[in-house]
Scaffold this motif. Structure first.
Motif, PDB file in Angstrom:
ATOM      1  N   VAL A  12       0.852  -1.187   0.000  1.00  0.00           N
ATOM      2  CA  VAL A  12       0.000   0.000   0.000  1.00  0.00           C
ATOM      3  C   VAL A  12       0.888   1.237   0.000  1.00  0.00           C
ATOM      4  O   VAL A  12       1.613   1.494   0.955  1.00  0.00           O
ATOM      5  CB  VAL A  12      -0.935   0.020   1.225  1.00  0.00           C
ATOM      6  N   GLY A  13       0.825   2.003  -1.093  1.00  0.00           N
ATOM      7  CA  GLY A  13       1.586   3.244  -1.190  1.00  0.00           C
ATOM      8  C   GLY A  13       0.898   4.367  -0.437  1.00  0.00           C
ATOM      9  O   GLY A  13      -0.334   4.392  -0.336  1.00  0.00           O
ATOM     10  N   VAL A  69      -7.869  -0.810  -2.431  1.00  0.00           N
ATOM     11  CA  VAL A  69      -6.719   0.057  -2.670  1.00  0.00           C
ATOM     12  C   VAL A  69      -6.510   0.014  -4.170  1.00  0.00           C
ATOM     13  O   VAL A  69      -6.210  -1.032  -4.737  1.00  0.00           O
ATOM     14  CB  VAL A  69      -5.458  -0.434  -1.928  1.00  0.00           C
ATOM     15  N   SER A  70      -6.717   1.156  -4.815  1.00  0.00           N
ATOM     16  CA  SER A  70      -6.670   1.222  -6.274  1.00  0.00           C
ATOM     17  C   SER A  70      -5.248   1.482  -6.748  1.00  0.00           C
ATOM     18  O   SER A  70      -4.720   2.574  -6.551  1.00  0.00           O
ATOM     19  CB  SER A  70      -7.598   2.331  -6.770  1.00  0.00           C
ATOM     20  N   LYS A  71      -4.645   0.501  -7.367  1.00  0.00           N
ATOM     21  CA  LYS A  71      -3.307   0.676  -7.912  1.00  0.00           C
ATOM     22  C   LYS A  71      -3.366   1.439  -9.230  1.00  0.00           C
ATOM     23  O   LYS A  71      -2.375   1.998  -9.673  1.00  0.00           O
ATOM     24  CB  LYS A  71      -2.619  -0.676  -8.107  1.00  0.00           C
ATOM     25  N   PRO A  79      -6.927  -5.814 -12.023  1.00  0.00           N
ATOM     26  CA  PRO A  79      -6.000  -6.785 -11.446  1.00  0.00           C
ATOM     27  C   PRO A  79      -4.860  -6.058 -10.736  1.00  0.00           C
ATOM     28  O   PRO A  79      -4.372  -5.035 -11.218  1.00  0.00           O
ATOM     29  CB  PRO A  79      -5.496  -7.561 -12.671  1.00  0.00           C
ATOM     30  N   GLY A  80      -4.474  -6.574  -9.586  1.00  0.00           N
ATOM     31  CA  GLY A  80      -3.414  -5.969  -8.789  1.00  0.00           C
ATOM     32  C   GLY A  80      -3.923  -5.068  -7.680  1.00  0.00           C
ATOM     33  O   GLY A  80      -3.163  -4.720  -6.784  1.00  0.00           O
ATOM     34  N   ASP A  81      -5.217  -4.667  -7.746  1.00  0.00           N
ATOM     35  CA  ASP A  81      -5.807  -3.899  -6.647  1.00  0.00           C
ATOM     36  C   ASP A  81      -5.866  -4.774  -5.405  1.00  0.00           C
ATOM     37  O   ASP A  81      -5.952  -6.002  -5.492  1.00  0.00           O
ATOM     38  CB  ASP A  81      -7.224  -3.432  -6.996  1.00  0.00           C
ATOM     39  N   LEU A  82      -5.850  -4.153  -4.248  1.00  0.00           N
ATOM     40  CA  LEU A  82      -5.954  -4.865  -2.972  1.00  0.00           C
ATOM     41  C   LEU A  82      -7.373  -4.670  -2.462  1.00  0.00           C
ATOM     42  O   LEU A  82      -7.880  -3.552  -2.468  1.00  0.00           O
ATOM     43  CB  LEU A  82      -4.939  -4.311  -1.981  1.00  0.00           C
TER      44      LEU A  82
END
Length: 105
Positions: A12-13, A69-71, A79-82
């Motif tokens: 998470v950034g 959490v939107s990447k 894909p890749g979102d948390l």
């Protein structure tokens, strides 16, 4: 309360957008949504006073509170979102904890 599972915390950034939203138990579009930043997690949240996004439609008897959490930087799931979600609850439920615990495939 919204929190991130320890195994995903490093992914998470600080500036990642985090969306918390309510949907009917059967799915469909969000009824209401809140937005935070990754740096604010964990965070207590409330939908009291949030603008409903459903017009005049009735609130379902059972809802699910979910978070992403939107990447990609916006509300679109990719894909890749948390992600994480609560179990179905009544709209007046309090003390709900949502844990972001999985990576969207």
């Amino acid at each position: 309360r919204l929190q991130v599972d320890g195994a995903l915390a490093a992914r998470v950034g600080a500036d990642d957008p985090v969306f918390v939203f309510v949907r009917g138990e059967a799915g469909g579009p969000p009824l209401a949504a809140l937005r935070f930043k990754g740096s604010e997690l964990p965070v207590d949240f409330s939908f009291d006073g949030a603008t409903l996004m459903m017009g005049d439609a009735a609130v379902p008897e059972r809802i699910v509170v979910a978070a992403r959490v939107s990447k990609g930087g916006d509300a679109t799931a990719r894909p890749g979102d948390l992600e994480g979600a609560s179990t179905p609850v009544t709209p007046d439920a309090a003390g709900i904890t949502v844990t972001i615990e999985r990576v969207r495939e």
